[in-house]
Design an enzyme around this catalytic site. Structure first.
Site, mmCIF file in Angstrom:
data_model
loop_
_atom_site.group_PDB
_atom_site.id
_atom_site.type_symbol
_atom_site.label_atom_id
_atom_site.label_comp_id
_atom_site.label_asym_id
_atom_site.label_seq_id
_atom_site.Cartn_x
_atom_site.Cartn_y
_atom_site.Cartn_z
ATOM 1 N N LYS A 168 -22.815 -0.122 59.458
ATOM 2 C CA LYS A 168 -22.594 -1.303 58.618
ATOM 3 C C LYS A 168 -23.815 -2.215 58.755
ATOM 4 O O LYS A 168 -24.634 -2.044 59.643
ATOM 5 C CB LYS A 168 -21.351 -2.082 59.088
ATOM 6 N N SER A 187 -19.355 3.855 52.546
ATOM 7 C CA SER A 187 -19.256 2.395 52.590
ATOM 8 C C SER A 187 -20.623 1.709 52.571
ATOM 9 O O SER A 187 -20.677 0.490 52.535
ATOM 10 C CB SER A 187 -18.481 1.954 53.832
#
Lengths: 147, 146
Positions: free
Chosen positions: B102, B65
């Site tokens: 993230k 991701s």
């Protein structure tokens, strides 16, 4: 001059170490079992509320109502030793001198009593931020009273 | 090394050993070559990149991701818990009991965990609410190229 000792003690040390790296355990009753999963050697605050007592044999946990929700972890002493040394190093880098008392406790010798409470509070926050482990600090004029 | 799950490895930095390697003052051109000026500009020990050893953990990435930010499956992340996370930094965060890597962003008064994977549009931003927190700030990425 009054000498002031502080005892810094980690809350539920082994269970806290597990919860730092496995956030899904936070807020759940978590116990750590001794070698070969013999008996309970550490309990999170939630497990204490559930009535799991220290030293409960593994096979007796199923007698506790709702035992399926209790998270059981095998002891990982390599991890606890590493977290202990991180904790001691963090404390010692913020105070004049420390005396290591056990794997999760150390005495702090402050030369002055000024702002002792503020310093202790800040130290709790720093240790929690750096290592993820919550600690309690007791203050007293002797080591026994601090404990 | 502490193994928790099949996909998550956490390592402790070992600060005991020293290995100082020479640093060359000229940059390596990734575009056009330039005349070589191979002056040695001192030495570097990779341990010196770790500012706070007692607050630093090395985590292994699983998943894709964050490929747009140069973080790939299998990379090692050097994570410093003592740093205060700011908007725009790459962080390890806890959300619903999971640890995630993230980019942290503050938008319209709300903190977000933003994935960065142009090829994988299935990853969605996650808003930080109750039950989510910053675990640490990612300082370095280590990847084996060969």
């Amino acid at each position: 001059m009054i000498q002031l000792f502080e005892l810094a003690d980690c809350d539920n040390f082994y269970a806290s170490c597990e919860q730092v790296f496995q956030p899904q355990l936070r807020g759940k009753p978590t116990v750590v079992l001794s070698n070969n999963d013999g008996c309970v050697i550490a309990r999170s605050a939630e497990a204490k509320v559930w009535g799991v007592s220290f030293g409960t044999p593994h096979f007796n946990i199923k007698n506790i109502p709702g035992f399926q929700k209790i998270q059981m972890k095998s002891a990982n002493f390599t991890l606890y030793r590493d977290m202990s040394s991180r904790y001691m190093t963090t404390v010692s880098s913020h105070v004049p001198s420390i005396e290591i008392y056990s794997i999760d406790e150390c005495f702090i010798d402050y030369n002055s009593v000024a702002h002792a409470q503020d310093n202790a509070k800040r130290l709790c926050e720093t240790v929690h931020k750096w290592t993820g482990i919550s600690i309690c600090i007791g203050l007293g004029p002797t080591k026994t009273l601090a404990n | 090394m502490f193994l928790f799950k099949k996909c998550m490895h956490i390592y402790q930095p070992s600060m005991g050993s020293r290995l100082s390697l020479p640093v060359f003052s000229s940059r390596v051109p990734a575009g056009f070559p330039s005349p070589a000026d191979d002056f040695i500009d001192g030495v570097l020990d990779l341990n010196d990149l770790i500012e706070h050893p007692s607050a630093t953990f090395i985590l292994r990435v699983s998943g894709n991701s964050m490929t747009g930010s140069g973080i790939f499956d299998g990379d090692f992340l050097v994570v410093d818990r003592s740093l205060k996370a700011r908007s725009g930094q790459i962080v390890v965060a806890v959300s619903d009991g999971d640890m995630l890597v993230k980019r942290l962003m503050r938008q319209k008064g709300q903190w977000w965990l933003i994935p960065d994977a142009p090829a994988h549009s299935e990853f969605q931003p996650i808003s930080m609410g109750e039950g989510s927190e910053i675990w640490g700030v990612v300082k370095n990425v280590i990847r084996n190229l060969s």
